[in-house]
Design a protein around this motif. Structure first.
Motif, PDB file in Angstrom:
ATOM      1  N   VAL A 134       0.849  -1.188   0.000  1.00 21.55           N
ATOM      2  CA  VAL A 134       0.000   0.000   0.000  1.00 21.55           C
ATOM      3  C   VAL A 134       0.893   1.249   0.000  1.00 21.55           C
ATOM      4  O   VAL A 134       1.610   1.524   0.939  1.00 21.55           O
ATOM      5  N   SER A 135       0.879   1.944  -1.153  1.00 19.97           N
ATOM      6  CA  SER A 135       1.789   3.093  -1.286  1.00 19.97           C
ATOM      7  C   SER A 135       1.132   4.173  -2.135  1.00 19.97           C
ATOM      8  O   SER A 135      -0.082   4.175  -2.331  1.00 19.97           O
ATOM      9  N   GLY A 136       1.961   5.077  -2.655  1.00 25.12           N
ATOM     10  CA  GLY A 136       1.412   6.147  -3.477  1.00 25.12           C
ATOM     11  C   GLY A 136       0.962   5.656  -4.841  1.00 25.12           C
ATOM     12  O   GLY A 136       0.126   6.276  -5.502  1.00 25.12           O
ATOM     13  N   GLY A 137       1.520   4.533  -5.260  1.00 26.92           N
ATOM     14  CA  GLY A 137       1.192   4.003  -6.586  1.00 26.92           C
ATOM     15  C   GLY A 137       0.414   2.703  -6.559  1.00 26.92           C
ATOM     16  O   GLY A 137      -0.170   2.309  -7.567  1.00 26.92           O
ATOM     17  N   HIS A 138       0.404   2.000  -5.416  1.00 28.86           N
ATOM     18  CA  HIS A 138      -0.216   0.666  -5.407  1.00 28.86           C
ATOM     19  C   HIS A 138      -1.056   0.428  -4.165  1.00 28.86           C
ATOM     20  O   HIS A 138      -0.713   0.897  -3.087  1.00 28.86           O
ATOM     21  N   GLY A 162      -2.276   5.674  -0.820  1.00 22.89           N
ATOM     22  CA  GLY A 162      -1.359   6.795  -0.585  1.00 22.89           C
ATOM     23  C   GLY A 162      -1.741   8.006  -1.421  1.00 22.89           C
ATOM     24  O   GLY A 162      -1.613   9.154  -0.982  1.00 22.89           O
ATOM     25  N   GLU A 163      -2.225   7.725  -2.614  1.00 24.71           N
ATOM     26  CA  GLU A 163      -2.669   8.795  -3.515  1.00 24.71           C
ATOM     27  C   GLU A 163      -3.869   9.521  -2.893  1.00 24.71           C
ATOM     28  O   GLU A 163      -3.977  10.742  -2.986  1.00 24.71           O
ATOM     29  N   ALA A 164      -4.757   8.759  -2.254  1.00 22.92           N
ATOM     30  CA  ALA A 164      -5.916   9.368  -1.591  1.00 22.92           C
ATOM     31  C   ALA A 164      -5.435  10.275  -0.455  1.00 22.92           C
ATOM     32  O   ALA A 164      -5.917  11.406  -0.305  1.00 22.92           O
ATOM     33  N   CYS A 295       3.833   3.095   6.898  1.00 19.71           N
ATOM     34  CA  CYS A 295       4.381   3.969   7.959  1.00 19.71           C
ATOM     35  C   CYS A 295       3.265   4.431   8.891  1.00 19.71           C
ATOM     36  O   CYS A 295       3.535   4.862  10.010  1.00 19.71           O
ATOM     37  N   ASN A 296       2.045   4.396   8.413  1.00 19.42           N
ATOM     38  CA  ASN A 296       0.935   5.034   9.140  1.00 19.42           C
ATOM     39  C   ASN A 296       0.737   4.425  10.531  1.00 19.42           C
ATOM     40  O   ASN A 296       0.488   3.227  10.660  1.00 19.42           O
ATOM     41  N   SER A 297       0.815   5.266  11.554  1.00 16.83           N
ATOM     42  CA  SER A 297       0.752   4.733  12.921  1.00 16.83           C
ATOM     43  C   SER A 297      -0.646   4.209  13.245  1.00 16.83           C
ATOM     44  O   SER A 297      -0.780   3.232  13.982  1.00 16.83           O
TER      45      SER A 297
HETATM   46  O1  KG4 Z   1       6.298   3.520  -1.174  1.00 19.88           O
HETATM   47  P1  KG4 Z   1       6.344   4.986  -1.402  1.00 19.88           P
HETATM   48  O2  KG4 Z   1       7.528   5.747  -0.854  1.00 19.88           O
HETATM   49  O3  KG4 Z   1       6.307   5.319  -2.934  1.00 19.88           O
HETATM   50  C1  KG4 Z   1       5.490   4.647  -3.839  1.00 19.88           C
HETATM   51  O4  KG4 Z   1       5.906   3.558  -4.303  1.00 19.88           O
HETATM   52  O5  KG4 Z   1       4.410   5.200  -4.086  1.00 19.88           O
HETATM   53  O6  KG4 Z   1       4.984   5.602  -0.832  1.00 19.88           O
HETATM   54  C2  KG4 Z   1       4.692   6.971  -0.828  1.00 19.88           C
HETATM   55  C3  KG4 Z   1       3.266   7.167  -0.335  1.00 19.88           C
HETATM   56  C4  KG4 Z   1       2.766   8.601  -0.437  1.00 19.88           C
HETATM   57  O7  KG4 Z   1       1.485   8.588  -1.026  1.00 19.88           O
HETATM   58  C5  KG4 Z   1       2.692   9.052   1.022  1.00 19.88           C
HETATM   59  O8  KG4 Z   1       1.687  10.014   1.275  1.00 19.88           O
HETATM   60  C6  KG4 Z   1       2.390   7.749   1.729  1.00 19.88           C
HETATM   61  O9  KG4 Z   1       3.163   6.780   1.041  1.00 19.88           O
HETATM   62  N1  KG4 Z   1       2.788   7.799   3.133  1.00 19.88           N
HETATM   63  C7  KG4 Z   1       1.931   7.682   4.170  1.00 19.88           C
HETATM   64  C8  KG4 Z   1       2.687   7.850   5.344  1.00 19.88           C
HETATM   65  N2  KG4 Z   1       3.985   8.051   4.996  1.00 19.88           N
HETATM   66  C9  KG4 Z   1       4.032   8.014   3.634  1.00 19.88           C
HETATM   67  N3  KG4 Z   1       0.603   7.462   4.190  1.00 19.88           N
HETATM   68  C10 KG4 Z   1       0.003   7.401   5.387  1.00 19.88           C
HETATM   69  N4  KG4 Z   1       0.652   7.563   6.558  1.00 19.88           N
HETATM   70  C11 KG4 Z   1       1.987   7.787   6.589  1.00 19.88           C
HETATM   71  N5  KG4 Z   1       2.616   7.938   7.759  1.00 19.88           N
END
Ligand code: KG4
Ligand code: ZN
Length: 354
Positions: A134-138, A162-164, A295-297
């Motif tokens: 779960v990230s900015g892209g997936h 992450g995009e949301a 990372c989200n706590s």
């Molecule tokens: O894995 P990553 O570094 O890059 C991608 O592969 O996308 O993830 C980045 C994403 C961003 O959308 C950022 O807002 C989200 O991860 N992100 C978080 C937190 N730290 C980074 N989302 C929620 N809570 C966090 N603490």
């Protein structure tokens, strides 16, 4: 056996040296966040340019910090995709050049597989495992079988989680990236103050969708006059790159904190509900939650307290967001299987893991 990993799929230029698939000897990361922050998201052309600038010093640093010479390496691993094609190309071209000059095998790694190995290489994960990336892209759910074979169980049909986070933060004037700020402020609001409805998916019910939630936040925003507070936050960001909680609280009223808390709680509920159902479906023996949003706590707390029935593993600090240690770690089983790339290795923006 040491592998040099190179990662340049999005907005981090990273290099790392990992020994025997798990021991991280160095992990250098050059983040471009300040370059993209003023645009509220990653600008692909700027990303490629920054990667070009950073790639040589970052790789040099990773080698130096690990006390490794190029001739000591067993292989060079590089992210092949998914990601921004111009960004991927920088890492791939440099990895190919190093491999060619030093006569080293080259290994192409899927970025998503990297996120899974960020956890699998550091923890006693038992298989089959359920992986939530779960990230900015997936936002993907995979069954991970012994020997690192993957089966896709569900994925987002629109925005990634992450995009949301990033889009909601941008709308409300909290800057980029949105996840860390919302994570920091959500505990100060009431998570049930705004009732967002949970998604009912037609077809594959393990798929995700975050566009409805994003629109609901937009409607909430449009129904209120928030221009002054948004302007105040943007002004704060112009003065301070990373405001503290106290600084944010000066420009963020209670109702907005409640909105952030409710938004984050809804995302967490959507993620864990489907992760749990997938884990049951495949009879998982453990769960991996990885990627920037890991990372989200709030997500970590909820995953630990929900009694998901199986051990849940998260990445160690520094391995959640994009890094190259996870790429070098993911390459190790491929090295053992002799899965090497040739010089035709191409950047693949939409490379699928399964
Ligand atoms: O894995 P990553 O570094 O890059 C991608 O592969 O996308 O993830 C980045 C994403 C961003 O959308 C950022 O807002 C989200 O991860 N992100 C978080 C937190 N730290 C980074 N989302 C929620 N809570 C966090 N603490
Ligand atoms: Zn990533």
């Amino acid at each position: 056996m040491r592998i040099l990993g190179i990662e340049s799929s999005c907005d981090e230029t990273a290099a790392a040296v990992v020994e025997n698939g798990g021991s991280i000897l160095s992990s250098a990361i050059s983040s471009q966040i300040t370059t993209h922050a003023k645009y509220g998201g990653v600008v692909p052309e700027l990303a490629s340019r920054e990667h070009l600038r950073a790639i040589v010093p970052v790789v040099t640093l990773a080698l130096e910090q690990s006390g490794t010479r190029l001739e000591d390496l067993g292989a060079i691993a590089v992210t092949q995709g998914p990601g921004l094609v111009g960004s991927l190309l920088v890492g791939i071209t440099y990895a190919k050049a190093l491999a060619l000059i030093h006569d080293l095998p080259l290994i192409g790694v899927n970025h998503i597989e990297g996120h899974i190995h960020a956890v699998a290489s550091q923890n006693p994960v038992e298989y089959p495992a359920l992986a939530l990336v779960v990230s900015g892209g997936h936002t993907h759910l995979y069954e991970v079988l012994q020997g690192f074979r993957y089966r896709l169980l569900g994925k987002t049909r629109d925005d990634a989680a992450g995009e949301a986070f990033d889009k909601v933060a941008k709308l409300l004037g909290f800057g980029y990236p949105g996840g860390p700020v919302i994570d920091m402020l959500a505990p100060l609001g009431h998570p049930e103050a705004v009732r967002f409805s949970l998604v009912k998916m037609k077809g594959n019910t393990l798929d995700f969708s975050f566009s409805g939630l994003k629109t609901a936040v937009l409607r909430w925003f449009e129904a209120r006059d928030m221009a002054d507070e948004v302007a105040a936050r943007k002004a704060l960001l112009r003065d301070v790159a990373r405001p503290s909680v106290e600084q944010w609280l000066m420009v963020t009223p209670r109702t907005t904190l409640d909105l952030l808390a409710s938004f984050q709680a809804t995302v967490i509920e959507e993620l864990l509900k489907r992760a749990l159902r997938s884990a049951e479906e495949i009879d998982a023996r453990s769960m991996i939650i990885s990627g920037g949003v890991a990372c989200n706590s709030g997500l970590r707390l909820a995953a630990q307290s929900k009694r998901l029935g199986v051990p849940v593993y998260f990445p160690a600090p520094g391995l959640s967001t994009d890094n190259a240690a996870m790429i070098a770690a993911a390459a190790f089983p491929k090295f053992a299987r002799g899965e090497f790339a040739d010089w035709s290795l191409k950047a693949q923006a939409n490379l699928a893991l399964a």
